[in-house]
Design a protein around this motif. Structure first.
Motif, PDB file in Angstrom:
ATOM      1  N   LYS A 106      -8.227  72.001  -7.243  1.00 50.31           N
ATOM      2  CA  LYS A 106      -7.349  70.547  -7.737  1.00 50.31           C
ATOM      3  C   LYS A 106      -8.248  69.234  -7.771  1.00 50.31           C
ATOM      4  CE  LYS A 106      -3.808  68.148  -8.374  1.00 50.31           C
ATOM      5  NZ  LYS A 106      -3.242  68.379  -9.938  1.00 50.31           N
ATOM      6  N   GLU A 107      -8.139  68.897  -8.815  1.00 48.52           N
ATOM      7  CA  GLU A 107      -8.567  67.335  -8.983  1.00 48.52           C
ATOM      8  C   GLU A 107      -7.650  66.298  -9.242  1.00 48.52           C
ATOM      9  OE1 GLU A 107     -11.228  67.924 -12.283  1.00 48.52           O
ATOM     10  OE2 GLU A 107     -12.814  69.028 -11.338  1.00 48.52           O
ATOM     11  N   HIS A 108      -7.817  64.921  -9.359  1.00 48.00           N
ATOM     12  CA  HIS A 108      -7.286  63.982  -9.318  1.00 48.00           C
ATOM     13  C   HIS A 108      -5.661  64.086  -8.899  1.00 48.00           C
ATOM     14  CE1 HIS A 108     -10.235  63.113 -12.163  1.00 48.00           C
ATOM     15  NE2 HIS A 108     -10.234  63.947 -12.874  1.00 48.00           N
ATOM     16  N   PRO A 109      -5.713  64.214  -7.326  1.00 47.88           N
ATOM     17  CA  PRO A 109      -4.471  64.399  -6.737  1.00 47.88           C
ATOM     18  C   PRO A 109      -3.574  63.151  -6.555  1.00 47.88           C
ATOM     19  CG  PRO A 109      -6.377  64.224  -5.172  1.00 47.88           C
ATOM     20  CD  PRO A 109      -6.761  64.286  -6.483  1.00 47.88           C
ATOM     21  N   TYR A 110      -3.307  62.329  -7.555  1.00 43.38           N
ATOM     22  CA  TYR A 110      -2.824  60.950  -7.332  1.00 43.38           C
ATOM     23  C   TYR A 110      -1.055  60.904  -7.867  1.00 43.38           C
ATOM     24  CZ  TYR A 110      -7.438  59.673  -8.139  1.00 43.38           C
ATOM     25  OH  TYR A 110      -9.070  59.642  -7.851  1.00 43.38           O
ATOM     26  N   ASP A 111      -0.428  62.309  -7.877  1.00 39.94           N
ATOM     27  CA  ASP A 111       0.842  62.120  -8.197  1.00 39.94           C
ATOM     28  C   ASP A 111       1.573  62.758  -7.160  1.00 39.94           C
ATOM     29  OD1 ASP A 111      -0.409  64.778  -8.780  1.00 39.94           O
ATOM     30  OD2 ASP A 111       0.975  65.437 -10.145  1.00 39.94           O
ATOM     31  N   VAL A 112       1.012  62.740  -5.843  1.00 42.87           N
ATOM     32  CA  VAL A 112       1.557  63.274  -4.837  1.00 42.87           C
ATOM     33  C   VAL A 112       2.704  62.152  -4.344  1.00 42.87           C
ATOM     34  CG1 VAL A 112      -0.067  62.196  -3.426  1.00 42.87           C
ATOM     35  CG2 VAL A 112       1.224  64.273  -2.661  1.00 42.87           C
ATOM     36  N   LYS A 113       3.692  62.647  -3.754  1.00 36.70           N
ATOM     37  CA  LYS A 113       4.897  61.872  -3.347  1.00 36.70           C
ATOM     38  C   LYS A 113       4.451  61.546  -1.635  1.00 36.70           C
ATOM     39  CE  LYS A 113       8.102  64.936  -3.995  1.00 36.70           C
ATOM     40  NZ  LYS A 113       9.368  65.631  -4.077  1.00 36.70           N
ATOM     41  N   PRO A 124     -18.160  62.738  -3.508  1.00 29.82           N
ATOM     42  CA  PRO A 124     -17.437  61.391  -3.643  1.00 29.82           C
ATOM     43  C   PRO A 124     -16.711  61.360  -4.973  1.00 29.82           C
ATOM     44  CG  PRO A 124     -19.368  61.028  -2.341  1.00 29.82           C
ATOM     45  CD  PRO A 124     -19.487  62.337  -2.820  1.00 29.82           C
ATOM     46  N   THR A 125     -15.591  60.856  -4.903  1.00 31.95           N
ATOM     47  CA  THR A 125     -14.910  60.502  -6.331  1.00 31.95           C
ATOM     48  C   THR A 125     -15.064  58.990  -6.702  1.00 31.95           C
ATOM     49  OG1 THR A 125     -12.731  59.735  -5.290  1.00 31.95           O
ATOM     50  CG2 THR A 125     -13.218  62.119  -5.326  1.00 31.95           C
ATOM     51  N   THR A 126     -14.402  58.574  -8.058  1.00 34.70           N
ATOM     52  CA  THR A 126     -14.688  57.279  -8.297  1.00 34.70           C
ATOM     53  C   THR A 126     -14.049  56.148  -7.431  1.00 34.70           C
ATOM     54  OG1 THR A 126     -12.723  57.453  -9.737  1.00 34.70           O
ATOM     55  CG2 THR A 126     -14.807  57.938 -10.739  1.00 34.70           C
ATOM     56  N   MET A 127     -13.034  56.795  -6.613  1.00 32.04           N
ATOM     57  CA  MET A 127     -12.094  56.024  -5.684  1.00 32.04           C
ATOM     58  C   MET A 127     -12.721  55.811  -4.432  1.00 32.04           C
ATOM     59  SD  MET A 127      -9.889  54.144  -7.508  1.00 32.04           S
ATOM     60  CE  MET A 127      -8.972  53.459  -6.383  1.00 32.04           C
ATOM     61  N   THR A 128     -13.713  56.720  -4.069  1.00 30.45           N
ATOM     62  CA  THR A 128     -14.385  56.841  -2.696  1.00 30.45           C
ATOM     63  C   THR A 128     -14.573  55.409  -1.929  1.00 30.45           C
ATOM     64  OG1 THR A 128     -15.054  58.833  -2.968  1.00 30.45           O
ATOM     65  CG2 THR A 128     -16.017  57.543  -1.170  1.00 30.45           C
TER      66      THR A 128
END
Length: 395
Positions: free
Chosen positions: A99-106, A161-165
């Motif tokens: 799973k990548e870019h897990p930004y749509d979580v509630k 690390p990701t771009t937001m780390t």
């Protein structure tokens, strides 16, 4: 993505016969070809038919990769994770690892998302999940934040690390620092684990507040920091020469630089309790142990320099003198000129940015202040300290 939107529109109006033609035949985690149209198609089918559509698909003859890809295309939420666990079973970790870019979580799903990522060592992805929701005025995600940090501290994180780390590490550590429910020792431990992300000059990182205090009480941790930054003095020249041809990895060098910053800018003065009062017994014990280790490891000169800089944080904290007498007496001892000089440099630098005052008024006030401090030091017999302070007054 236009192809994703096109797939979404097709998914809205498709029926079961279209499913048979398209899935799982065209399900692939490769980002080229039909990947994005299929992402859109899956979203369209889910929107038009609901979760009943997912449950109606016969996956008994699908391979694990195709099942995982379908779940990865679905929204990142509990409804998917329940099906991942039920259908993938012991292979469920494949979903969390991919799973990548897990930004749509509630926000209500954050605890389960954090647990899922941590179960496969994806601490940076867990940070991406929680970083968007933390707020310093609430404690509702403190436990999840602590679980993530604990995974890093214990070396259980294996993703990259990701771009937001950079941003999220600073935000999460600051969030934990602000929580009254987290012990100070744990906060210091977390700051040490993330020292590479600390802020020393007004950036978006965190301040190593609790770590600075911990180093001033924990002999082993302080010596570890000194050991990381400073080389054994007899072999320093030889080691530096060898590193010209065999330099340290960038990550290791970056960590050394940040620990140096900690020793330079983030330290508290030893001997002070949480109540702000100076304890001479604890001070003497800590200094004795530190100097003993430093001598044994051939880092005595460097350690004395660090101590001198630390003592600047004790200025104006004495009782009948502007410095606790035990600190002044220590620096006055024979063989401690390195401490005294470092203290003087730190005091000079503590003035901050100094602009030219054409009237000379500000310079005169500073000179008067330091002359008075020097006179007080001289009055107690601290002649070396008086010379250092007087040098600042005339500079």
């Amino acid at each position: 993505d236009k192809s994703e939107f096109a797939g979404y529109l097709i998914g809205l109006i498709s029926d079961d016969s279209d499913d048979l033609r398209l899935i799982p035949r065209h399900l692939s985690d490769s980002k080229d070809g039909l990947y994005w149209p299929m992402v859109g198609y899956v979203k369209g089918r889910l929107e038009s038919k609901g979760w009943e559509w997912v449950d109606s698909i016969n996956m008994s003859k699908w391979n694990i990769e195709s099942i995982t890809t379908l779940f990865l295309m679905l929204p990142f939420q509990k409804e998917v994770w329940a099906r991942v666990k039920e259908i993938l079973g012991e292979n469920k970790n494949l979903y969390w690892a991919k799973k990548e870019h897990p930004y749509d979580v509630k926000i209500s799903d954050v605890p389960d998302a954090v647990d899922g990522f941590l179960s496969v060592g994806c601490g940076y992805k867990a940070l991406d999940v929680i970083g968007r929701f933390i707020k310093s005025e609430t404690d509702n995600l403190v436990e999840e934040s602590r679980r993530i940090m604990k995974a890093f501290v214990e070396g259980r994180v294996h993703d990259n690390p990701t771009t937001m780390t950079d941003y999220y590490v600073g935000a999460v550590v600051s969030y934990i620092q602000a929580s009254k429910s987290v012990p100070d020792d744990e906060k210091a431990q977390i700051e040490w684990a993330f020292i590479d992300f600390a802020d020393w000059h007004g950036g978006h990182g965190f301040k190593a507040t609790y770590l600075g205090a911990k180093l001033a009480t924990d002999v082993n941790l302080f010596c570890e920091a000194v050991r990381l930054v400073y080389l054994p003095e007899k072999d320093a020249k030889k080691i530096k020469e060898s590193r010209k041809d065999n330099p340290l990895p960038n990550a290791e060098q970056h960590r050394i630089e940040n620990v140096w910053n900690l020793l330079e800018y983030g330290m508290h003065a030893p001997g002070f309790g949480v109540d702000g009062k100076f304890n001479s017994v604890e001070f003497k014990y800590w200094v004795k142990k530190v100097l003993s280790v430093a001598k044994k490891e051939d880092r005595l000169f460097s350690t004395k320099g660090v101590l001198g800089r630390m003592f600047i944080n004790a200025v104006n904290k004495g009782e009948d003198f502007w410095l606790p007498h035990e600190i002044a007496m220590l620096m006055e001892k024979k063989g401690n000129s390195r401490m005294l000089h470092s203290f003087g440099v730190a005091m000079f630098n503590s003035r901050g940015v100094h602009f030219v005052d054409k009237t000379g008024k500000e310079d005169a006030q500073l000179a008067e202040k330091y002359e008075k401090m020097a006179d007080e030091a001289e009055g107690f017999g601290y002649n070396g300290l008086a010379r250092e302070v007087r040098r600042i007054a005339t500079s």
